[in-house]
Design an enzyme around this catalytic site. Structure first.
Site, PDB file in Angstrom:
ATOM      1  N   ASP A   8       0.856  -1.178   0.000  1.00  0.00           N
ATOM      2  CA  ASP A   8       0.000   0.000   0.000  1.00  0.00           C
ATOM      3  C   ASP A   8       0.899   1.238   0.000  1.00  0.00           C
ATOM      4  O   ASP A   8       2.130   1.129  -0.152  1.00  0.00           O
ATOM      5  CB  ASP A   8      -1.005  -0.029   1.167  1.00  0.00           C
ATOM      6  N   HIS A   9       0.291   2.402   0.178  1.00  0.00           N
ATOM      7  CA  HIS A   9       1.068   3.661   0.115  1.00  0.00           C
ATOM      8  C   HIS A   9       2.159   3.706   1.184  1.00  0.00           C
ATOM      9  O   HIS A   9       3.221   4.267   0.959  1.00  0.00           O
ATOM     10  CB  HIS A   9       0.122   4.849   0.267  1.00  0.00           C
ATOM     11  N   CYS A  65       3.167  -2.902   4.075  1.00  0.00           N
ATOM     12  CA  CYS A  65       2.296  -1.779   4.435  1.00  0.00           C
ATOM     13  C   CYS A  65       3.062  -0.959   5.468  1.00  0.00           C
ATOM     14  O   CYS A  65       4.294  -1.046   5.528  1.00  0.00           O
ATOM     15  CB  CYS A  65       0.928  -2.260   4.918  1.00  0.00           C
ATOM     16  N   GLY A  66       2.372  -0.180   6.297  1.00  0.00           N
ATOM     17  CA  GLY A  66       3.087   0.641   7.259  1.00  0.00           C
ATOM     18  C   GLY A  66       3.824  -0.178   8.305  1.00  0.00           C
ATOM     19  O   GLY A  66       5.002   0.041   8.582  1.00  0.00           O
ATOM     20  N   THR A  67       3.099  -1.126   8.878  1.00  0.00           N
ATOM     21  CA  THR A  67       3.692  -1.989   9.909  1.00  0.00           C
ATOM     22  C   THR A  67       3.938  -3.413   9.437  1.00  0.00           C
ATOM     23  O   THR A  67       4.688  -4.158  10.075  1.00  0.00           O
ATOM     24  CB  THR A  67       2.744  -2.086  11.118  1.00  0.00           C
ATOM     25  N   GLY A  68       3.240  -3.825   8.401  1.00  0.00           N
ATOM     26  CA  GLY A  68       3.256  -5.232   7.965  1.00  0.00           C
ATOM     27  C   GLY A  68       2.156  -6.038   8.619  1.00  0.00           C
ATOM     28  O   GLY A  68       1.890  -7.176   8.220  1.00  0.00           O
ATOM     29  N   VAL A  69       1.491  -5.440   9.605  1.00  0.00           N
ATOM     30  CA  VAL A  69       0.489  -6.187  10.383  1.00  0.00           C
ATOM     31  C   VAL A  69      -0.831  -6.330   9.624  1.00  0.00           C
ATOM     32  O   VAL A  69      -1.400  -7.426   9.530  1.00  0.00           O
ATOM     33  CB  VAL A  69       0.272  -5.522  11.755  1.00  0.00           C
ATOM     34  N   HIS A  98      10.692 -23.337   9.652  1.00  0.00           N
ATOM     35  CA  HIS A  98       9.848 -24.021  10.637  1.00  0.00           C
ATOM     36  C   HIS A  98       8.366 -23.983  10.267  1.00  0.00           C
ATOM     37  O   HIS A  98       7.661 -24.970  10.441  1.00  0.00           O
ATOM     38  CB  HIS A  98      10.030 -23.392  12.023  1.00  0.00           C
ATOM     39  N   ASN A  99       7.918 -22.835   9.785  1.00  0.00           N
ATOM     40  CA  ASN A  99       6.477 -22.645   9.586  1.00  0.00           C
ATOM     41  C   ASN A  99       6.029 -22.783   8.137  1.00  0.00           C
ATOM     42  O   ASN A  99       4.824 -22.753   7.869  1.00  0.00           O
ATOM     43  CB  ASN A  99       6.050 -21.262  10.104  1.00  0.00           C
ATOM     44  N   ARG A 109       7.217   1.489   7.662  1.00  0.00           N
ATOM     45  CA  ARG A 109       7.472   2.487   8.698  1.00  0.00           C
ATOM     46  C   ARG A 109       8.276   1.888   9.846  1.00  0.00           C
ATOM     47  O   ARG A 109       8.446   2.516  10.876  1.00  0.00           O
ATOM     48  CB  ARG A 109       6.142   3.044   9.216  1.00  0.00           C
ATOM     49  N   ARG A 133       9.272 -33.008  13.345  1.00  0.00           N
ATOM     50  CA  ARG A 133       8.516 -32.174  14.297  1.00  0.00           C
ATOM     51  C   ARG A 133       7.942 -30.930  13.631  1.00  0.00           C
ATOM     52  O   ARG A 133       6.831 -30.492  13.966  1.00  0.00           O
ATOM     53  CB  ARG A 133       9.380 -31.807  15.506  1.00  0.00           C
ATOM     54  N   HIS A 134       8.666 -30.401  12.660  1.00  0.00           N
ATOM     55  CA  HIS A 134       8.154 -29.200  11.983  1.00  0.00           C
ATOM     56  C   HIS A 134       7.019 -29.569  11.020  1.00  0.00           C
ATOM     57  O   HIS A 134       6.022 -28.849  10.919  1.00  0.00           O
ATOM     58  CB  HIS A 134       9.278 -28.491  11.239  1.00  0.00           C
ATOM     59  N   ARG A 137       3.953 -30.160  13.178  1.00  0.00           N
ATOM     60  CA  ARG A 137       3.355 -28.916  13.691  1.00  0.00           C
ATOM     61  C   ARG A 137       2.651 -28.136  12.580  1.00  0.00           C
ATOM     62  O   ARG A 137       1.583 -27.569  12.777  1.00  0.00           O
ATOM     63  CB  ARG A 137       4.433 -28.056  14.354  1.00  0.00           C
TER      64      ARG A 137
HETATM   65  C1  RB5 Z   1      -1.777   2.951   6.656  1.00  0.00           C
HETATM   66  O1  RB5 Z   1      -1.785   4.173   7.351  1.00  0.00           O
HETATM   67  C2  RB5 Z   1      -1.460   1.821   7.618  1.00  0.00           C
HETATM   68  O2  RB5 Z   1      -2.485   1.680   8.548  1.00  0.00           O
HETATM   69  C3  RB5 Z   1      -1.222   0.524   6.869  1.00  0.00           C
HETATM   70  O3  RB5 Z   1      -0.222   0.704   5.934  1.00  0.00           O
HETATM   71  C4  RB5 Z   1      -0.777  -0.660   7.695  1.00  0.00           C
HETATM   72  O4  RB5 Z   1       0.287  -0.322   8.523  1.00  0.00           O
HETATM   73  C5  RB5 Z   1      -1.804  -1.388   8.427  1.00  0.00           C
HETATM   74  O5  RB5 Z   1      -1.526  -2.402   9.078  1.00  0.00           O
END
Ligand code: RB5
Length: 153
Positions: A8-9, A65-69, A98-99, A109, A133-134, A137
Site C-alpha cells: 500500500d502507500h 504496508c506501514g507496519t506489515g500487520v 519451521h512454519n 514504517r 517435528r516441523h 506442527r
Molecule cells: C496505513 O496508514 C497503515 O495503517 C497501513 O499501511 C498498515 O500499517 C496497516 O496495518
C-alpha cells in the site's frame, strides 16, 4: 520461482529495495502494485497476492504496508496463505524453515531499505524444514484451517 508482490502507500518506500533484492535472485516477480503514493486500502493488495500464492500462480508472496500487520491479517484470511510478519532476517528464515510461511509481510514504517533487503533475501532463499517435528506442527495448523473452513470454530 515466482514471487508475487504487493504494497500500500505506506509500504511503497520498500517497493524499490525489495525489487532490487529480488533482482539478485533467480525469481520472476508478479507485480500487483501499488506504484504511487496515493492512500489505498491494504486489503486491496493483500488479497490478490494471497490468492495468487494460494492458487499456486506464485510460489511466494511479499507484502508491505506501514507496519506489515494489516497485510498479514488480511493475507491470512485466504485459505492456503500463510503470511508471516518479520522485521529481522532470523524471523524471516525461521518463518520459512519451521512454519513454511509462503508470504512475508514487512513494515515500511518499521524497517529501513537495507534491512528489508536482507529480510527478503533470508525469506526467499530459505526452504521449509522436512524434520518430522516441523512437518507435524505445520500439519496441525493446516488441519485447524480445514476445520475452520468446515464451520467449526
Ligand atoms: C496505513 O496508514 C497503515 O495503517 C497501513 O499501511 C498498515 O500499517 C496497516 O496495518
Amino acid at each position: 520461482m515466482k514471487v508475487a508482490f504487493g504494497c500500500d502507500h505506506a509500504g511503497l518506500v520498500l517497493r524499490r529495495p525489495i525489487f532490487e533484492a529480488l533482482a539478485e535472485l533467480p525469481v520472476e516477480v508478479l507485480d500487483f502494485g501499488v506504484a504511487d503514493a496515493a492512500p489505498v486500502d491494504y486489503c486491496t493488495f493483500a488479497e490478490p497476492v494471497a490468492r495468487a500464492v494460494s492458487k499456486g500462480e506464485a510460489d511466494l508472496g511479499i507484502l508491505a504496508c506501514g507496519t506489515g500487520v494489516g497485510m498479514a491479517i488480511a493475507a491470512n484470511k485466504v485459505p492456503g496463505a500463510y503470511a508471516a510478519h518479520a522485521s529481522d532476517p532470523y524471523t524471516a528464515r525461521m518463518a520459512r524453515e519451521h512454519n513454511a510461511a509462503n508470504i512475508l509481510t514487512l513494515g515500511g514504517r518499521v524497517v529501513g531499505p537495507g534491512l528489508a533487503q536482507e529480510i527478503v533475501q533470508a525469506f526467499v532463499t530459505a526452504q521449509p524444514s522436512s524434520e518430522e517435528r516441523h512437518v507435524r506442527r505445520r500439519s496441525q495448523f493446516v488441519d485447524l484451517e480445514r476445520r475452520a473452513l468446515q464451520g467449526g470454530r
